[in-house]
Design a protein around this motif. Structure first.
Motif, short mmCIF file in Angstrom:
data_model
loop_
_atom_site.label_atom_id
_atom_site.label_comp_id
_atom_site.label_asym_id
_atom_site.label_seq_id
_atom_site.Cartn_x
_atom_site.Cartn_y
_atom_site.Cartn_z
N VAL A 278 0.85 -1.19 0.00
CA VAL A 278 0.00 0.00 0.00
C VAL A 278 0.88 1.25 0.00
CG1 VAL A 278 -1.77 1.29 1.23
CG2 VAL A 278 -1.84 -1.20 1.19
N LYS A 279 0.58 2.19 -0.85
CA LYS A 279 1.33 3.44 -0.91
C LYS A 279 0.95 4.33 0.27
CE LYS A 279 1.63 3.48 -5.96
NZ LYS A 279 1.32 4.23 -7.19
N ALA A 280 1.86 5.25 0.61
CA ALA A 280 1.60 6.15 1.72
C ALA A 280 0.39 7.03 1.46
CB ALA A 280 2.83 7.01 1.99
N SER A 281 0.10 7.30 0.22
CA SER A 281 -1.01 8.20 -0.14
C SER A 281 -2.36 7.50 -0.18
CB SER A 281 -0.72 8.85 -1.50
OG SER A 281 -0.55 7.86 -2.49
N ASP A 282 -2.41 6.19 0.09
CA ASP A 282 -3.66 5.43 0.05
C ASP A 282 -4.07 4.99 1.44
OD1 ASP A 282 -3.66 5.66 -2.70
OD2 ASP A 282 -2.64 3.73 -3.02
N PRO A 283 -5.40 4.83 1.67
CA PRO A 283 -5.87 4.24 2.93
C PRO A 283 -5.41 2.79 3.02
CG PRO A 283 -7.66 5.34 1.75
CD PRO A 283 -6.51 5.24 0.80
N THR A 284 -5.40 2.24 4.23
CA THR A 284 -4.91 0.88 4.41
C THR A 284 -5.53 0.26 5.65
OG1 THR A 284 -2.91 -0.48 4.58
CG2 THR A 284 -2.92 1.59 5.78
N VAL A 285 -5.35 -1.04 5.79
CA VAL A 285 -5.70 -1.73 7.03
C VAL A 285 -4.41 -2.04 7.76
CG1 VAL A 285 -7.85 -2.70 6.13
CG2 VAL A 285 -5.70 -3.97 5.86
N ALA A 286 -4.49 -2.16 9.09
CA ALA A 286 -3.29 -2.41 9.89
C ALA A 286 -3.69 -3.06 11.20
CB ALA A 286 -2.53 -1.11 10.14
N CYS A 287 -2.69 -3.61 11.88
CA CYS A 287 -2.89 -4.25 13.18
C CYS A 287 -2.03 -3.55 14.23
CB CYS A 287 -2.51 -5.72 13.12
SG CYS A 287 -3.53 -6.72 12.00
N GLY A 288 -2.46 -3.62 15.47
CA GLY A 288 -1.70 -3.06 16.57
C GLY A 288 -2.18 -3.66 17.88
N GLN A 289 -1.34 -3.61 18.90
CA GLN A 289 -1.68 -4.20 20.19
C GLN A 289 -2.05 -3.10 21.16
OE1 GLN A 289 1.40 -6.81 21.57
NE2 GLN A 289 -0.04 -8.22 22.50
#
Length: 581
Positions: free
Chosen positions: A238-249
Motif C-alpha cells: 500500500v502506498k503512503a497516499s492510500d488508505p490501508t488496514v493495519a494491526c496493533g496491540q
C-alpha cells in the motif's frame, strides 16, 4: 622565608588526607559495584558471544535505484543509533557487499528487543484512524479504543487519566497504547458520522459505489490480527497516499485492527523524540516530540482536522513497518511544533516509542536474510592469549622496576594495583550505566595503559633522583622534583587522551572500545599519580629507610653517583687553603 615554608607545609603536611580521599573513593566505587550486582565487566560479542543478524536491502515500489552507497550508509547510521538507543553500545552495524547490512549484538543485552527495533526497517507514518475494533475475538467482550479511550473537545474525557497534559505545549495523549502521532484525514472510507468502530465494518461493501472503498472494507472485515502471518501481510504494497488496514496491540495486550487514512506526516518530519518522567504532575512517563519546520505545519494541519471529529476519528495511528505502535487522540490543534504523548506509560514502553520516533525513517526496506548465534570460543582463546601477553608484559615491567628502582618499586607496584582496581570497578559500573562492553581491542587498550602508567612513575622517580644528584636530601628533592615531573606527566597524558578521543570520534565498532579504554585509563593515570603516588612518596620520604638513602631504597646517593660529604668538603677546604697561604 615564611611564605615558602608555609607553602612547603601545604604540599608536604597533609598527604595522609589525600591518600584517605582516594581510598574512600575506591571503597565507595567498590561498594556501588557490589550493590548494583554487576561485579564483572560486561563483555562484547567477541568475548561473550551473541547474535548476528544479516539484513538484505530491497528497493521500495517505484524506486529502482534506492540501493546505493548513500542510502546504505544512512541506513547503517540510523540502525547504529537505534541499537545504541537501547544501551547496546558494543553492537556492530556495518555493510556487507552492496545490499546487506550485518548487525552483531553481544550477549547479555536484550537481543530480542534490539532485533525487533533493527529489523523494523519500513518507514514511519502518521495516519488518521478511521475505525478500529478488537480483532480475533468478540468486540463486545472487550472495550475498543473508541469505547474506552475516546476523546473529543469538551467531552467528559477532559478528566480522563489518558488525556493530553502539557504545561508548555499542546499535547497528544495515548488512548490505548500511549504512543505517537499521525496525520490528517483525506478520504474516509467509512460512512459519514460513524462514531463507533463497528458501524463501518458492518456496512455492506455494496453500500459504496467506490470499488477501492468496498475492497478496503472487505479486507477489514476479514482481517484477523491475532494471527501472526495475517499481521505480517496487512497493508503490504500500500502506498503512503492510500488508505490501508493495519494491526496493533492495545494496552490490555489485545490485538486491534484498523482502517487508516492516507499518511500526511512521515517519520522524517520528526526532528527528535525522548522519553521523560513527569515529576510535576501525575502523568508519569511520557514521550515528547519536536518536529521539523515542514513537519510542524503538517502536524498542525492534521491535528486541527482530527480534533473536530468524534472517537475514534480523533485518533492518529503511528505506523511502523505496517504495524500500529500507538494511537493517541487529540482534542485541539497542535501548532507549536512540538507535542507530548502521555497516558499510563511504563518506562520501557516510553523509551521504545521515543526510539522508534527518533530513528523510524529508513531510506530502504530490509528483510532478515539470516539470524545466527555467535559463540565466544574464538574470542575466548584470543582473550586468554591477550591476558597471557599482558601478564608477561606486567611481570617484565615489575622485574625492571625492582631491579632498577628497588624500594621505589613498591610505590610503583602499589600505584599499579590501585589503577587496576579502579579500572576494573569503573568498567563494571559502566556496563549497566552506559552499556559499555569489554571487547578484545578494549583489553588491548588496558594492556597499553600499563606502559603509560609506568611511564608516569618513572618520570617522577627520575626527577627525584636528579635532585638528589644535585646534593639535596630526599624531602626537598621530592617537593622540588614534583612540579617538573607533573608538567611532563600532564603533557604526556594529554597527548594520549587526545589521540584516544580522536580515535573514538572518527572510528566505529570495536576500535571505539580500544579508544574508550585508552582514554579512561589515561584519566585514571592522572588521578592515581596525583592522589596516590605523590602523597605516598611524600610520606615515605620521611621514613629513615628512604630518607637516609638505604642501598635498597633506590635512592642511595652512592649508586646515583653522588658523594654526600661533597658540599661539606668544599666548605672545609677554603679555610685550609687560607692558612697555608
Amino acid at each position: 622565608m615564611a611564605a615558602p615554608k608555609k607553602g612547603r607545609q601545604g604540599t608536604q603536611g597533609r598527604p595522609g588526607r589525600t591518600l584517605a580521599l582516594i581510598l574512600i573513593a575506591i571503597v565507595a566505587l567498590t561498594g556501588g559495584m557490589f550493590a548494583s550486582g554487576h561485579t564483572t565487566p560486561r563483555l562484547g560479542i567477541d568475548l561473550a558471544g551473541g547474535t548476528s543478524i544479516t539484513l538484505q536491502a530491497k528497493n521500495e515500489p517505484g524506486q529502482k535505484n534506492a540501493i546505493n552507497p548513500t542510502n546504505m550508509n544512512t541506513a547503517v547510521d540510523i540502525m547504529n543509533r537505534r541499537v545504541n538507543g537501547l544501551g547496546v553500545t558494543e553492537a556492530e552495524v556495518q555493510t556487507q557487499g552492496e545490499s546487506n547490512i550485518i548487525v552483531n549484538i553481544p550477549k547479555g543485552t536484550n537481543s530480542e528487543q534490539a532485533r525487533e527495533q533493527v529489523g523494523t526497517t519500513a518507514k514511519l507514518y502518521f495516519r488518521p484512524v478511521l475505525t478500529t475494533e478488537v480483532s480475533g475475538g468478540d468486540p463486545a467482550a472487550s472495550p475498543s479504543p473508541s469505547a474506552s479511550s475516546s476523546a473529543s473537545t469538551g467531552s467528559d474525557k477532559d478528566s480522563d487519566k489518558d488525556k493530553a497534559t502539557s504545561s508548555t505545549t499542546p499535547s497528544a495523549t495515548s488512548s490505548t497504547q500511549g504512543r505517537a502521532v499521525t496525520d490528517a484525514l483525506k478520504a474516509d472510507p467509512t460512512p459519514s458520522g460513524s462514531g463507533s468502530p463497528s458501524s463501518s465494518p458492518s456496512a455492506s461493501p455494496s453500500a459504496s459505489t467506490d470499488p477501492a472503498t468496498a475492497k478496503l472494507q472487505a479486507q477489514y472485515t476479514a482481517l484477523d490480527c491475532s494471527k501472526k502471518t495475517v499481521r505480517a501481510k496487512a497493508g503490504d504494497g500500500v502506498k503512503a497516499s492510500d488508505p490501508t488496514v493495519a494491526c496493533g496491540q492495545n494496552s490490555q495486550g489485545q490485538w486491534q485492527k484498523y482502517i487508516l487514512g492516507p499518511a500526511e506526516v512521515e517519520g522524517t518530519d520528526v526532528d527528535k523524540a525522548s522519553a521523560l518522567f513527569d515529576t510535576q504532575g501525575a502523568a508519569g512517563w511520557k514521550v515528547t516530540m519536536d518536529f521539523t519546520s515542514k513537519g510542524a505545519k503538517k502536524f498542525a494541519s492534521i491535528t486541527g482536522k482530527l480534533a473536530q471529529n468524534q472517537s475514534p476519528q480523533n485518533q492518529f495511528a503511528i505506523v511502523l513497518d505496517g504495524e500500529v505502535v500507538s494511537d493517541p487522540f487529540v482534542s485541539q490543534a497542535l501548532t507549536g511544533g512540538s507535542a507530548e504523548i502521555s497516558g499510563s506509560f511504563k518506562q520501557q514502553e516510553a523509551e521504545d516509542l521515543a526510539n522508534m520516533l527518533s530513528y523510524g525513517a529508513l531510506p530502504l526496506t530490509f528483510t532478515e536474510a539470516s539470524v545466527t548465534t555467535v559463540t565466544a570460543a574464538l574470542g575466548g582463546e584470543q582473550l586468554e592469549a591477550g591476558l597471557i601477553a599482558g601478564a608477561i608484559g606486567l611481570a617484565l615491567v615489575i622485574i625492571y622496576l625492582v631491579a632498577y628502582y628497588r624500594g621505589l618499586s613498591l610505590i610503583a607496584i602499589a600505584s599499579l594495583l590501585v589503577s587496576a582496581v579502579m579500572t576494573y570497578v569503573i568498567m563494571s559500573l559502566l556496563g549497566p550505566a552506559i552499556g559499555f562492553a569489554l571487547n578484545l581491542p578494549a583489553v588491548c587498550g588496558a594492556i597499553v595503559a600499563i606502559g603509560i602508567t609506568a611511564d608516569s612513575f618513572i618520570v617522577f622517580f627520575e626527577r627525584i633522583r636528579d635532585e638528589i644528584r644535585e646534593g639535596r636530601t630526599l624531602r626537598p628533592a621530592v617537593e622540588r622534583g614534583w612540579p617538573r615531573a607533573r608538567r611532563t606527566i600532564l603533557v604526556s597524558d594529554f597527548v594520549s587522551f587526545l589521540a584516544a578521543a580522536v580515535l573514538f570520534v572518527v572510528t566505529v565498532g570495536k576500535v571505539q572500545g580500544f579508544a574508550f579504554t585508552l582514554g579512561l585509563t589515561t584519566l585514571l593515570d592522572v588521578v592515581v599519580v596525583f592522589f596516590f603516588t605523590k602523597p605516598l612518596m611524600t610520606i615515605l620520604a620521611r621514613k629513615k629507610f628512604f630518607a637516609e638513602g638505604h642501598s635498597w631504597s633506590g635512592l642511595d646517593p652512592k649508586r646515583l653517583g653522588v658523594q654526600p660529604p661533597l658540599r661539606r668538603t668544599r666548605r672545609v677546604s677554603a679555610p685550609v687553603d687560607t692558612k697555608e697561604a
